[in-house]
Write a protein that holds these residues in place. Structure first.
Motif, short mmCIF file in Angstrom:
data_model
loop_
_atom_site.label_atom_id
_atom_site.label_comp_id
_atom_site.label_asym_id
_atom_site.label_seq_id
_atom_site.Cartn_x
_atom_site.Cartn_y
_atom_site.Cartn_z
N ASN A 142 0.85 -1.20 0.00
CA ASN A 142 0.00 0.00 0.00
C ASN A 142 0.88 1.24 0.00
OD1 ASN A 142 -2.87 -1.23 0.66
ND2 ASN A 142 -1.41 -2.23 2.02
N ARG A 143 1.84 1.28 -0.93
CA ARG A 143 2.92 2.24 -0.86
C ARG A 143 2.46 3.69 -0.96
NH1 ARG A 143 7.50 2.96 1.76
NH2 ARG A 143 9.38 3.03 0.48
N LEU A 144 1.46 3.97 -1.76
CA LEU A 144 1.04 5.36 -1.89
C LEU A 144 0.44 5.89 -0.60
CD1 LEU A 144 -0.42 5.40 -5.50
CD2 LEU A 144 1.90 5.85 -4.74
N LEU A 145 -0.33 5.07 0.08
CA LEU A 145 -0.85 5.48 1.38
C LEU A 145 0.28 5.58 2.40
CD1 LEU A 145 -4.11 3.32 1.56
CD2 LEU A 145 -3.95 5.80 1.21
N ASP A 146 1.23 4.66 2.34
CA ASP A 146 2.37 4.69 3.24
C ASP A 146 3.20 5.95 3.04
OD1 ASP A 146 4.23 3.55 5.17
OD2 ASP A 146 5.55 3.21 3.46
N ALA A 147 3.33 6.37 1.77
CA ALA A 147 4.13 7.56 1.46
C ALA A 147 3.46 8.84 1.95
CB ALA A 147 4.40 7.64 -0.04
N ARG A 148 2.16 8.79 2.29
CA ARG A 148 1.50 9.96 2.86
C ARG A 148 1.89 10.17 4.32
NH1 ARG A 148 -4.69 9.34 0.42
NH2 ARG A 148 -4.11 9.64 -1.78
N VAL A 149 2.51 9.18 4.93
CA VAL A 149 3.02 9.34 6.29
C VAL A 149 4.23 10.26 6.23
CG1 VAL A 149 4.03 8.15 8.28
CG2 VAL A 149 2.21 7.04 6.95
N ALA A 150 4.21 11.32 7.02
CA ALA A 150 5.26 12.34 6.93
C ALA A 150 6.65 11.75 7.13
CB ALA A 150 5.00 13.44 7.96
N ALA A 151 6.80 10.79 8.03
CA ALA A 151 8.11 10.19 8.27
C ALA A 151 8.60 9.44 7.05
CB ALA A 151 8.05 9.26 9.48
N THR A 152 7.70 8.75 6.35
CA THR A 152 8.07 8.04 5.14
C THR A 152 8.43 9.01 4.02
OG1 THR A 152 6.60 6.21 5.72
CG2 THR A 152 7.31 6.34 3.44
N ALA A 153 7.59 10.02 3.84
CA ALA A 153 7.85 11.00 2.79
C ALA A 153 9.17 11.72 3.00
CB ALA A 153 6.70 12.01 2.73
N SER A 154 9.56 11.94 4.26
CA SER A 154 10.80 12.65 4.53
C SER A 154 12.02 11.88 4.01
CB SER A 154 10.95 12.89 6.03
OG SER A 154 11.14 11.68 6.74
N ILE A 155 11.93 10.55 3.97
CA ILE A 155 13.04 9.75 3.44
C ILE A 155 13.28 10.08 1.97
CG2 ILE A 155 13.86 7.41 2.97
CD1 ILE A 155 12.15 6.47 5.33
N PHE A 156 12.21 10.16 1.21
CA PHE A 156 12.35 10.45 -0.22
C PHE A 156 12.84 11.88 -0.44
CE2 PHE A 156 8.45 7.58 -0.05
CZ PHE A 156 9.23 6.44 -0.02
N LYS A 157 12.43 12.79 0.44
CA LYS A 157 12.89 14.17 0.32
C LYS A 157 14.38 14.28 0.65
CE LYS A 157 8.29 15.94 1.39
NZ LYS A 157 7.42 16.61 2.39
N ILE A 158 14.84 13.50 1.62
CA ILE A 158 16.27 13.48 1.94
C ILE A 158 17.05 12.84 0.80
CG2 ILE A 158 17.97 12.43 3.49
CD1 ILE A 158 15.92 12.86 5.76
N PHE A 159 16.51 11.79 0.21
CA PHE A 159 17.17 11.16 -0.95
C PHE A 159 17.32 12.19 -2.07
CE2 PHE A 159 17.42 8.85 -4.89
CZ PHE A 159 18.18 7.73 -4.59
N SER A 160 16.26 12.95 -2.34
CA SER A 160 16.32 13.98 -3.37
C SER A 160 17.37 15.04 -3.02
CB SER A 160 14.94 14.63 -3.54
OG SER A 160 14.98 15.69 -4.46
N ALA A 161 17.44 15.39 -1.75
CA ALA A 161 18.42 16.39 -1.32
C ALA A 161 19.84 15.89 -1.53
CB ALA A 161 18.20 16.73 0.16
N VAL A 162 20.10 14.61 -1.26
CA VAL A 162 21.42 14.04 -1.50
C VAL A 162 21.80 14.15 -2.97
CG1 VAL A 162 22.75 11.89 -1.51
CG2 VAL A 162 21.37 12.49 0.48
#
Length: 479
Positions: A142-162
């Motif tokens: 259920n990845r799209l719902l999981d990605a709505r969790v702020a803690a999960t979304a922050s991982i992808f934002k940090i990846f983008s920042a790297v």
């Protein structure tokens, strides 16, 4: 929380003094009282929660309450109100009052799957860390719902920042971005199980396991300093939280002015820049704090440098001596470091008992033996058993491998033909590479940095799949 910070969180729109506040959010839940006259609406946006008590008797416009009665969890709504106030100075929950309009932008289906309870909403008990790790496959389903969790979304934002930080750093060092092919026609004998094979218009091709080969060939065109950040493919048979079949690599090569130490220094400076930026950039620090709600190790990374401000370095034989003498592990020079041994070294160097200048979660191992490196990696000298190569270990896991490579076409041909599983330097798949050396390849080398493992290690994630929105490993081909 100040007005400016709240504005940033909710994307507040305020067009006039008397027009109130408008923002868009997700419906988290909306319990109704038994007589249907009241709805306790809870909205969610960027990890913050906004509660609003809607009573049918409070509104001259009955459409507001009628709209609220039609809402379902996860629907996207736009709400206008007169005031948003924090419950207290440290609260992540706000109270909305004086609602003037409520619009459903997108209705979510009732009773959708994936009620994972990971948002940390008021009144909800989070799963334990162990339970969260055990539920990862359900979350990925259920990845799209999981990605709505702020803690999960922050991982992808940090990846983008790297990614963005690496590009910035390399641009400042006059590196040029050079995309490399995803389809390749070469393979390493005895390593066929590492490749994904496919039909390429009647011919056999492979998905590229590395861009190093083509980046190296570009140096023969006098491009001198090139890199690629791209997807690579490895036929990893394990689904173990450490390996992916499709992941993101930063690979770079460049022409050397003097010796292989230039490669080591560049890798050192890039890693220090990335890690310091992750720890010091205000926006990234906020992402890390959001991740810490679910991942307690986030924000605890130790960047311990030596007296020269560099990443600490140990030779391969020194690392084995530490494993043998300080950790009681029987290390053998003819064998590479195991995953367990990398973890043991990582734990020791990060502890107060570290033999290094200061505890650190990242360090470099240099001078790997010849038999543990590819045949075209250069050595210190004709009779030296070590190579000009290194690994960078981050939280007990290898994230960078680098080396100087042979540039003489005679040495490359000899290395290929004398390999345990020989490569014919004249075969069609390898001919472009050997020809690049025959026309005059400069002394060169470089390294590859696994961005997924970097983010995994920095945040202390148990599973590398957490770093990918749509991960691919031996067991997963969806979503």
């Amino acid at each position: 929380m100040g007005a400016d910070e709240l504005t940033q969180i909710i994307g507040l729109k305020k067009t006039g003094q008397d027009e109130g506040i408008t923002f868009t959010g997700r419906v988290h839940n909306l319990p109704r009282d038994e007589d249907g006259g009241s709805i306790a609406l809870l909205l969610r946006k960027n990890g913050q929660f906004f509660k609003c008590q809607l009573k049918i008797t409070d509104y001259a416009d009955p459409s507001i309450f009628a709209t609220a009665q039609c809402l379902t969890p996860e629907s996207l709504v736009r709400i206008s109100c007169g005031m948003i106030a924090s419950d207290d100075a440290s609260s992540e929950t706000f109270t909305i009052t004086q609602v003037s309009s409520l619009l459903i932008l997108s209705e979510a289906k009732a009773n959708i799957a994936g009620d994972l309870k990971l948002h940390g909403a008021p009144g909800e008990t989070l799963l334990s860390l162990k339970e969260r790790n055990l539920s990862l496959d359900t979350r990925l389903d259920n990845r799209l719902l999981d990605a709505r969790v702020a803690a999960t979304a922050s991982i992808f934002k940090i990846f983008s920042a790297v990614h963005n930080l690496a590009v910035k750093h390399l641009a400042g060092l006059d590196f040029h971005y050079l995309p490399t092919p995803a389809f390749v026609g070469y393979e390493f004998p005895a390593e066929e199980e590492d490749h994904f094979y496919l039909d390429y218009l009647g011919r056999q091709a492979m998905l590229a396991p590395t861009g190093e080969v083509h980046l190296g060939m570009a140096l023969a065109a006098d491009l001198e300093r090139v890199y690629d950040i791209h997807t690579v493919f490895r036929r990893e048979p394990k689904s173990d939280g450490r390996h992916l079949t499709e992941f993101t690599m930063l690979e770079l090569v460049f022409a050397l002015d003097n010796d292989w130490a230039e490669i080591l220094e560049l890798a050192d400076s890039l890693l220090v820049f990335l890690l310091r930026s992750l720890q010091e950039d205000d926006k990234i620090v906020k992402y890390t704090a959001a991740a810490q709600r679910l991942y307690p190790a986030a924000g605890s990374f130790k960047l311990g440098l030596d007296t020269n401000g560099k990443l600490p370095r140990v030779r391969f034989d020194e690392a084995q001596a530490i494993l043998r003498d300080q950790l009681g592990k029987a290390a053998h020079v003819e064998e590479d470091l195991t995953r367990e041994e990398e973890t043991l070294l990582g734990d020791l160097f990060a502890s107060d008992q570290s033999p290094l200048d200061s505890p650190t979660d990242v360090f470099i191992i240099t001078h790997f033996p010849k038999h543990l490196r590819p045949c075209n990696v250069s050595s210190l000298g004709r009779d030296d058993w070590t190579t000009n190569s290194f690994d960078i270990i981050l939280r007990g896991q290898e994230i960078v491998t680098g080396c100087q490579l042979l540039h003489s076409y005679k040495e490359v041909r000899a290395a290929f033909t004398n390999r345990e599983h020989p490569i014919d330097p004249n075969c069609p798949g390898w001919r472009p590479y050997t020809e690049a050396h025959e026309i005059g390849m400069p002394p060169w080398g470089g390294f590859g940095l696994g961005l997924n493992r970097l983010v995994q290690g920095y945040l202390g994630l148990a599973d590398v799949r957490e770093t990918v929105l749509f991960p691919r490993d031996a067991c997963r081909l969806a979503p």
